[in-house]
Design an enzyme around this catalytic site. Sequence first.
Site, PDB file in Angstrom:
ATOM      1  N   SER A 148       0.821  -1.215   0.000  1.00 16.80           N
ATOM      2  CA  SER A 148       0.000   0.000   0.000  1.00 16.80           C
ATOM      3  C   SER A 148       0.858   1.269   0.000  1.00 16.80           C
ATOM      4  O   SER A 148       0.323   2.375  -0.072  1.00 16.80           O
ATOM      5  CB  SER A 148      -0.968  -0.009   1.190  1.00 16.80           C
ATOM      6  OG  SER A 148      -0.263  -0.051   2.417  1.00 16.80           O
ATOM      7  N   THR A 151       6.028   2.072   3.405  1.00 20.08           N
ATOM      8  CA  THR A 151       7.456   2.403   3.512  1.00 20.08           C
ATOM      9  C   THR A 151       7.793   3.604   2.619  1.00 20.08           C
ATOM     10  O   THR A 151       8.571   4.481   3.006  1.00 20.08           O
ATOM     11  CB  THR A 151       8.320   1.186   3.144  1.00 20.08           C
ATOM     12  OG1 THR A 151       7.945   0.107   4.005  1.00 20.08           O
ATOM     13  CG2 THR A 151       9.795   1.474   3.336  1.00 20.08           C
ATOM     14  N   ASP A 163       9.820   1.246  10.967  1.00 20.28           N
ATOM     15  CA  ASP A 163       9.124   0.605   9.848  1.00 20.28           C
ATOM     16  C   ASP A 163       8.699  -0.799  10.285  1.00 20.28           C
ATOM     17  O   ASP A 163       9.311  -1.393  11.167  1.00 20.28           O
ATOM     18  CB  ASP A 163      10.064   0.526   8.626  1.00 20.28           C
ATOM     19  CG  ASP A 163       9.294   0.216   7.347  1.00 20.28           C
ATOM     20  OD1 ASP A 163       8.078   0.471   7.305  1.00 20.28           O
ATOM     21  OD2 ASP A 163       9.923  -0.276   6.384  1.00 20.28           O
ATOM     22  N   GLU A 164       7.643  -1.324   9.697  1.00 17.24           N
ATOM     23  CA  GLU A 164       7.187  -2.706   9.962  1.00 17.24           C
ATOM     24  C   GLU A 164       7.023  -2.960  11.459  1.00 17.24           C
ATOM     25  O   GLU A 164       7.538  -3.946  11.996  1.00 17.24           O
ATOM     26  CB  GLU A 164       8.193  -3.717   9.374  1.00 17.24           C
ATOM     27  CG  GLU A 164       8.573  -3.467   7.927  1.00 17.24           C
ATOM     28  CD  GLU A 164       7.584  -4.036   6.929  1.00 17.24           C
ATOM     29  OE1 GLU A 164       6.484  -4.463   7.334  1.00 17.24           O
ATOM     30  OE2 GLU A 164       7.911  -4.031   5.732  1.00 17.24           O
ATOM     31  N   CYS A 170      -8.819  -7.715  -9.281  1.00 16.56           N
ATOM     32  CA  CYS A 170      -9.867  -6.925  -9.968  1.00 16.56           C
ATOM     33  C   CYS A 170      -9.529  -5.452 -10.170  1.00 16.56           C
ATOM     34  O   CYS A 170     -10.284  -4.738 -10.819  1.00 16.56           O
ATOM     35  CB  CYS A 170     -11.190  -7.054  -9.212  1.00 16.56           C
ATOM     36  SG  CYS A 170     -11.245  -6.079  -7.701  1.00 16.56           S
ATOM     37  N   CYS A 202      -8.773  -6.922  -2.496  1.00 14.77           N
ATOM     38  CA  CYS A 202      -9.893  -6.153  -1.949  1.00 14.77           C
ATOM     39  C   CYS A 202     -10.777  -7.078  -1.100  1.00 14.77           C
ATOM     40  O   CYS A 202     -10.566  -8.291  -1.065  1.00 14.77           O
ATOM     41  CB  CYS A 202     -10.704  -5.519  -3.078  1.00 14.77           C
ATOM     42  SG  CYS A 202     -11.660  -6.725  -4.013  1.00 14.77           S
TER      43      CYS A 202
HETATM   44  P1  ADP Z   1       4.401  -1.328   1.798  1.00 15.06           P
HETATM   45  O1  ADP Z   1       5.479  -0.769   2.700  1.00 15.06           O
HETATM   46  O2  ADP Z   1       3.022  -0.857   2.172  1.00 15.06           O
HETATM   47  O3  ADP Z   1       4.475  -2.833   1.609  1.00 15.06           O
HETATM   48  P2  ADP Z   1       5.978  -0.214  -0.329  1.00 15.06           P
HETATM   49  O4  ADP Z   1       6.211   1.252  -0.048  1.00 15.06           O
HETATM   50  O5  ADP Z   1       7.102  -1.148  -0.012  1.00 15.06           O
HETATM   51  O6  ADP Z   1       4.625  -0.686   0.357  1.00 15.06           O
HETATM   52  O7  ADP Z   1       5.658  -0.423  -1.858  1.00 15.06           O
HETATM   53  C1  ADP Z   1       4.655   0.298  -2.538  1.00 15.06           C
HETATM   54  C2  ADP Z   1       4.878   0.087  -4.024  1.00 15.06           C
HETATM   55  O8  ADP Z   1       4.648  -1.281  -4.358  1.00 15.06           O
HETATM   56  C3  ADP Z   1       3.943   0.842  -4.931  1.00 15.06           C
HETATM   57  O9  ADP Z   1       4.354   2.177  -5.124  1.00 15.06           O
HETATM   58  C4  ADP Z   1       4.018   0.030  -6.217  1.00 15.06           C
HETATM   59  O10 ADP Z   1       5.109   0.469  -7.013  1.00 15.06           O
HETATM   60  C5  ADP Z   1       4.360  -1.374  -5.751  1.00 15.06           C
HETATM   61  N1  ADP Z   1       3.270  -2.369  -5.871  1.00 15.06           N
HETATM   62  C6  ADP Z   1       3.453  -3.695  -6.124  1.00 15.06           C
HETATM   63  N2  ADP Z   1       2.275  -4.351  -6.124  1.00 15.06           N
HETATM   64  C7  ADP Z   1       1.304  -3.433  -5.866  1.00 15.06           C
HETATM   65  C8  ADP Z   1      -0.117  -3.496  -5.707  1.00 15.06           C
HETATM   66  N3  ADP Z   1      -0.818  -4.646  -5.831  1.00 15.06           N
HETATM   67  N4  ADP Z   1      -0.778  -2.357  -5.414  1.00 15.06           N
HETATM   68  C9  ADP Z   1      -0.108  -1.192  -5.293  1.00 15.06           C
HETATM   69  N5  ADP Z   1       1.227  -1.062  -5.436  1.00 15.06           N
HETATM   70  C10 ADP Z   1       1.945  -2.165  -5.703  1.00 15.06           C
HETATM   71 ZN    ZN Z   2     -10.574  -7.408  -5.937  1.00 16.90          ZN
END
Ligand code: ADP
Ligand code: ZN
Length: 193
Positions: free
Chosen positions: A19, A22, A87-88, A150, A185
């Site tokens: 999402s 990070t 983080d995390e 989706c 979702c």
């Molecule tokens: P998180 O820390 O929430 O896991 P990150 O900041 O590491 O997220 O990574 C976000 C990035 O992951 C987005 O900017 C996009 O480039 C990539 N990404 C890969 N799969 C998806 C997905 N299903 N939905 C949105 N972004 C995704």
């Molecule tokens: Zn969906």
Amino acid sequence: MTRPSSSGRVEIICGCMYSGKTEELIRRIRQVRIARQQFRIFTPHLDTRYGEDQIASHTGARLEAQPVSSIAEVLARSEDAQVIAIDELHFLNDTPQSIVDGCQTLADRGLRVLIAGLDQNYRAEPFEAVSRLMAVAEQVDKLYAICVRCGAYATRSQRLIDGKPAPHDAPTLVVGGLDLYEARCRACYEPAL
Ligand code: ADP
Ligand code: ZN
């Protein structure tokens, strides 16, 4: 007892995997750096995907971080900081209440406490430390990913084992990427059995 400082605050950045938690944390820290404030970044030991001494977004952005295994270590190493980032957070190996208490203590001392973490585990249940912190934080941002099925906004992390939903009794703290977790979702999420 000393009065809490008015500059202290807790900011939560939460959401499912991918999402952008990070990414958003790194964006805020870049601004802290521009403001020339003293900061420290912490990452739980358990998250070793990118090496132990950095936080990394799936976009490739990285920042150096100090690995910690407890909130007590974060407190001990935040002496001179104005801003700290974790983080995390869900990977910290402490009781939820001690994590909340530790973050509150830092904010009471006047620090800006930036937290990124999953709000739900793969069973779509709240991660307790993150959800409790959301209740007491000054600022909460819940980010969305995109559902790989989706294309709708995704709020859940689907854990897969050999392409199938992980069973209900699988461990909740498993480090992994696209091979193990998918953003889904509400409608496309398949509950653990
Ligand atoms: P998180 O820390 O929430 O896991 P990150 O900041 O590491 O997220 O990574 C976000 C990035 O992951 C987005 O900017 C996009 O480039 C990539 N990404 C890969 N799969 C998806 C997905 N299903 N939905 C949105 N972004 C995704
Ligand atoms: Zn969906």
